[in-house]
Motif scaffolding. Structure first.
Motif, PDB file in Angstrom:
ATOM      1  N   LEU A 244       0.748  -1.122   0.013  1.00 12.97           N
ATOM      2  CA  LEU A 244      -0.498  -0.089   0.228  1.00 12.97           C
ATOM      3  C   LEU A 244       0.882   1.357   0.242  1.00 12.97           C
ATOM      4  N   VAL A 245       0.889   2.092  -0.751  1.00 13.15           N
ATOM      5  CA  VAL A 245       1.898   3.296  -1.018  1.00 13.15           C
ATOM      6  C   VAL A 245       0.160   4.528  -0.842  1.00 13.15           C
ATOM      7  N   VAL A 246       0.581   5.446  -0.684  1.00 11.54           N
ATOM      8  CA  VAL A 246       0.382   7.153  -0.578  1.00 11.54           C
ATOM      9  C   VAL A 246       0.357   7.963  -1.969  1.00 11.54           C
ATOM     10  N   PHE A 247      -0.404   8.318  -2.149  1.00 14.03           N
ATOM     11  CA  PHE A 247       0.109   8.873  -3.192  1.00 14.03           C
ATOM     12  C   PHE A 247      -0.581  10.538  -3.785  1.00 14.03           C
ATOM     13  N   GLY A 248      -0.101  11.435  -3.607  1.00 15.53           N
ATOM     14  CA  GLY A 248      -1.385  12.577  -4.097  1.00 15.53           C
ATOM     15  C   GLY A 248      -0.969  13.659  -5.170  1.00 15.53           C
ATOM     16  N   GLY A 249       0.332  12.822  -6.268  1.00 10.56           N
ATOM     17  CA  GLY A 249       0.333  13.805  -7.154  1.00 10.56           C
ATOM     18  C   GLY A 249      -1.292  14.031  -8.158  1.00 10.56           C
ATOM     19  N   LEU A 250      -2.991  13.073  -8.343  1.00  9.04           N
ATOM     20  CA  LEU A 250      -3.641  14.084  -8.769  1.00  9.04           C
ATOM     21  C   LEU A 250      -4.530  14.818  -7.535  1.00  9.04           C
ATOM     22  N   THR A 251      -4.358  14.699  -6.672  1.00  8.41           N
ATOM     23  CA  THR A 251      -4.658  15.962  -5.222  1.00  8.41           C
ATOM     24  C   THR A 251      -4.197  17.015  -5.293  1.00  8.41           C
ATOM     25  N   GLY A 252      -3.378  16.721  -5.023  1.00 12.39           N
ATOM     26  CA  GLY A 252      -2.256  17.411  -4.911  1.00 12.39           C
ATOM     27  C   GLY A 252      -1.663  17.543  -3.422  1.00 12.39           C
ATOM     28  N   TYR A 253      -1.952  16.192  -2.613  1.00 14.70           N
ATOM     29  CA  TYR A 253      -2.125  16.129  -1.161  1.00 14.70           C
ATOM     30  C   TYR A 253      -0.579  15.755  -0.633  1.00 14.70           C
ATOM     31  N   SER A 254      -0.014  16.450  -0.409  1.00 15.44           N
ATOM     32  CA  SER A 254       1.501  17.107  -0.484  1.00 15.44           C
ATOM     33  C   SER A 254       2.180  16.233   1.079  1.00 15.44           C
ATOM     34  N   SER A 255       1.784  15.483   1.231  1.00 13.84           N
ATOM     35  CA  SER A 255       1.737  14.198   2.451  1.00 13.84           C
ATOM     36  C   SER A 255       1.756  13.106   1.847  1.00 13.84           C
ATOM     37  N   ASP A 256       2.416  12.740   1.457  1.00 13.41           N
ATOM     38  CA  ASP A 256       2.178  11.811   0.473  1.00 13.41           C
ATOM     39  C   ASP A 256       3.950  10.456   0.641  1.00 13.41           C
ATOM     40  N   ASP A 257       3.842   9.825   0.097  1.00  9.02           N
ATOM     41  CA  ASP A 257       4.874   8.949   0.390  1.00  9.02           C
ATOM     42  C   ASP A 257       5.933   9.633  -0.317  1.00  9.02           C
ATOM     43  N   ILE A 258       5.803  10.472  -1.482  1.00  5.94           N
ATOM     44  CA  ILE A 258       6.768  10.656  -2.409  1.00  5.94           C
ATOM     45  C   ILE A 258       7.942  11.469  -1.606  1.00  5.94           C
ATOM     46  N   ASN A 259       7.045  12.667  -1.218  1.00  6.57           N
ATOM     47  CA  ASN A 259       8.102  13.315  -0.061  1.00  6.57           C
ATOM     48  C   ASN A 259       7.805  12.722   1.016  1.00  6.57           C
TER      49      ASN A 259
END
Length: 738
Positions: A620-635
């Motif tokens: 499971l990963v958290v991704f905010g690229g579509l919504t602009g959610y900055s506290s995702d796993d990429i950051n």
């Protein structure tokens, strides 16, 4: 003559034999009401009780914004573990809870629940739940957990009132209660749904301080025992009890150095230390740390120092020769210091006394965690506090706090010395770690209340004062002087100045109320599990992807499935998805977390081997690229690299950077573009248009076009992606199906 009532119902005059007693009763009641007049002190007491009741209710209702705007739900990450264990406690009982081995956490290691948590919060909520059920209230344990923090916040206002009253006066107590009721620094951890340890711990912390100061002021054994039990409750609720067990010895040491030693202090501290230590040892997670841990040695050293003081004072009263006493004092002090240093050295050399933990070092040196323990530094609430955070959480209290220090220094007592030490030390630690603003909030509110109460009291007295007659006496030779009376013309100007200052103070207080209400409603009442945003037209949009993903896990995966994710989401997956996780928010095993970090930062085939060793079924990963959610796993990815590299040197942060910059676009490092985390987050994202006028694959969280769009997966397959792409779940292929 008697009267008759006709068929129509008309009545004649009422006889005087009936009216006379009624008039007599009316006169008696009027006389009683005229004679019933409260004295001035009784009126003040009634007003104080009424004001405190309103503050009590205000502290509770102001924390309900999240329930009114969303629903009754648990917030954040850690509270979900607390809720899960509380539910287990109410269903299975305390014995099963205390001996529970949780096989769904930290697979394949598991976790002994009773020996690795502070049970105070869970036991408190369970007792409230059982009490409500006994009173025939049909409530669910979840709703009790949601409302526990607001309930204890209201109780904290009562403790703040009595503490402020003992420190200064009843006016300061009321102002302190009002300040702490709506202060954002406290509300951030006590809104409805914030079912975390701090929700009850701040109440326990302030209660312990209040009872101990009361014990020092009175020398009463009852108050001393009460402070020990309050300390026991604090130990059972939160690891922040370390602050108490170090602040109280510091306070006692200051009193000893400044010549304020007394039998009252001796009774209060010895009772708190001995009884509190014995009670705290009953918490399995604490055990013998009071006599074996380096963080507790200051309390033990001051305890033995108190015995030396007592013995020296006793000898002083027995010896009449000052010279002999001075010689005895030198020998005693030298021997005590030598024995103390020798005992400490032997304890540390033999390993009986454990060294300070990394968290403790990070409080003394803000750079320690970043250099040595990246898993501590990776948590946002462990970062140093910015000035904007102080202003955001304290507002005008930052102006009142220095004035309160001034008033406390002007009236030095045992109580005000304590609040000075508490305020200054807690404010320092709040600057080191943003999370500790919570610990500093009670002190800031109390000291600021002293400033506001004293200022308003002085100004109101000046406004109400009358112009005095100034008498001037003139003498000439041996003749008697003649007195001439005049009016002090400076007083009207002083009144005007006092009126202006009072108006300014009330303006600041009103701005404080408005700020606190706004912060509470907008910043601290949004559950992180349900995200909200506003469109360009102002319309509010709700993203419920977290609960959507956990519901899918619970309904569509085998009951024994193992889910690998970054440790931030472990508690939520276990509590809401009801699935076994590899790591979670307890972070007790750094090597296990580093293994997950290594898997996320490795190439897919290397990560597959690690996942096979851990028996992982889903990722499971958290991704905010579509919504602009900055506290995702990429950051968060660089922290995975740092934590993984701290255990496995093959992982190097420089491999994921380009000229020291972290990038995900076409200029990103080759290993970054091919690592597992990048693939899982951006899989199929290159086909999606996120903004008008932007190319497909535009990452709204980072404001760039991703560097690799045609991503293919060989060892994993997409199982589920939520409606807003915030949660992405992948199934690990079995070796024969690759």
């Amino acid at each position: 003559m008697g009267t008759k009532i006709g068929l129509s119902g008309d009545k004649g005059p009422v006889p005087s034999s009936i009216m006379a007693p009624l008039h007599s009763l009316q006169d008696t009641l009027q006389l009683s009401f005229r004679n019933f007049r409260l004295k001035t002190k009784q009126q003040e007491l009634l007003l104080r009780i009424g004001a405190l009741m309103l503050i009590y209710v205000l502290a509770f209702v102001t924390r309900l914004f999240s329930v009114l705007r969303y629903e009754s739900m648990i917030h954040e990450f850690d509270p979900y573990f607390n809720y899960r264990t509380t539910l287990y406690l109410t269903e299975k009982g305390f014995y099963e809870f205390w001996n529970w081995f949780d096989s769904e956490s930290w697979y394949p290691l598991g976790r002994i629940i009773g020996g690795t948590l502070y049970p105070g919060l869970m036991v408190t909520a369970a007792l409230l739940f059982w009490m409500l059920r006994f009173l025939r209230f049909a409530v669910h344990i979840r709703d009790v957990c949601v409302m526990t923090a607001p309930f204890f916040a209201s109780n904290t206002t009562v403790v703040a009132y009595f503490f402020g009253k003992d420190l200064w006066d009843s006016g300061a107590g009321l102002v302190a209660a009002a300040f702490i009721a709506i202060c954002p620094g406290y509300i951030s951890r006590s809104v409805a749904g914030s079912y975390d340890n701090e929700g009850v711990a701040i109440f326990a912390l302030l209660l312990t301080f209040y009872l101990f100061v009361k014990a020092v002021s009175t020398g009463s054994l009852v108050w001393s025992v009460a402070s020990a039990f309050a300390y026991f409750y604090m130990v059972s609720a939160w690891g922040g009890y370390i602050f108490i067990i170090n602040l109280v010895p510091l306070y006692v040491l200051v009193l000893l150095v400044t010549g304020r030693y007394s039998l009252r202090l001796y009774i209060a501290y010895n009772t708190l230390y001995i009884l509190g230590m014995l009670l705290a040892m009953q918490i399995r997670f604490v055990g013998f740390q009071h006599v074996q841990s380096g963080e507790h040695m200051a309390a033990m050293a001051v305890f033995f120092l108190m015995q030396v003081f007592y013995f020296v004072n006793w000898v002083k009263h027995q010896l009449d020769d000052p010279t002999l006493f001075q010689a005895f004092l030198r020998v005693t002090v030298s021997s005590a210091v030598a024995v103390g240093i020798l005992a400490l050295g032997l304890g540390m050399a033999t390993g009986y006394i454990s060294p300070w933990t990394g968290r403790f070092y990070s409080l003394l040196d803000p750079t320690y965690a970043k250099d040595h323990i990246p898993i501590i530094a990776s948590v946002s609430e462990h970062q140093p506090t910015a000035w904007s955070s102080f202003m955001f959480d304290f507002h005008v209290l930052l102006l009142f706090f220095p004035a309160g220090l001034y008033f406390c220094f002007r009236r030095l007592t045992d109580a005000t010395i304590f609040i000075l030490i508490y305020g200054l030390t807690s404010l320092y630690f709040a600057g080191v770690m943003v999370r500790l603003i919570l610990v500093a909030t009670p002190a800031v509110c109390l000291i600021s209340a002293i400033a506001v109460s004293s200022t308003l009291k002085n100004l109101s007295g000046l406004v109400r004062s009358r112009s005095p007659v100034v008498t001037a006496a003139k003498t000439s030779g041996t003749t008697k002087g003649s007195a001439k009376g005049g009016v002090d013309h400076t007083l009207p100007l002083q009144r005007k100045g006092a009126t202006v200052l009072m108006a300014g103070t009330f303006y600041l207080l009103m701005s404080y109320v408005i700020h606190c209400t706004w912060v509470t409603s907008e910043a601290y009442s949004s559950p992180s599990i349900v995200l909200a945003a506003r469109q360009a037209n102002g319309e509010k949009v709700i993203f419920d992807d977290f609960r959507e993903a956990y519901f899918w896990l619970r309904q569509n995966t085998p009951p024994d499935a193992k889910v690998m994710s970054w440790w931030d989401y472990g508690y939520q997956i276990t509590a809401m998805g009801n699935r076994t996780v590899i790591v979670d928010n307890n972070t007790w095993n750094n090597t296990h977390i580093a293994t997950v970090g290594r898997a996320m930062s490795s190439y897919e085939h290397e990560a597959f081997e690690i996942m096979q060793e851990l028996d992982v079924d889903y990722v499971l990963v958290v991704f905010g690229g579509l919504t602009g959610y900055s506290s995702d796993d990429i950051n968060k990815f660089l922290w995975m690299v740092r934590i993984g590299g701290g255990v496995f040197p093959v992982i190097k942060e420089s491999d994921y950077l380009v000229d020291g910059q972290y990038r995900v676009d076409k200029g990103a490092a080759p290993k970054m573009l091919d690592c597992l985390m990048y693939k899982l987050c951006y899989y199929r994202f290159g086909e999606v248009t996120t903004e008008y006028g932007k190319p497909p694959g535009w990452d709204r969280a980072r404001g760039v076009e991703i560097g690799k769009k045609n991503i293919e997966l060989q060892y994993l397959e997409e199982a589920f992606t939520t409606s807003s792409w915030i949660i992405r779940i992948y199934k690990v292929k079995s070796p024969q199906n690759r």
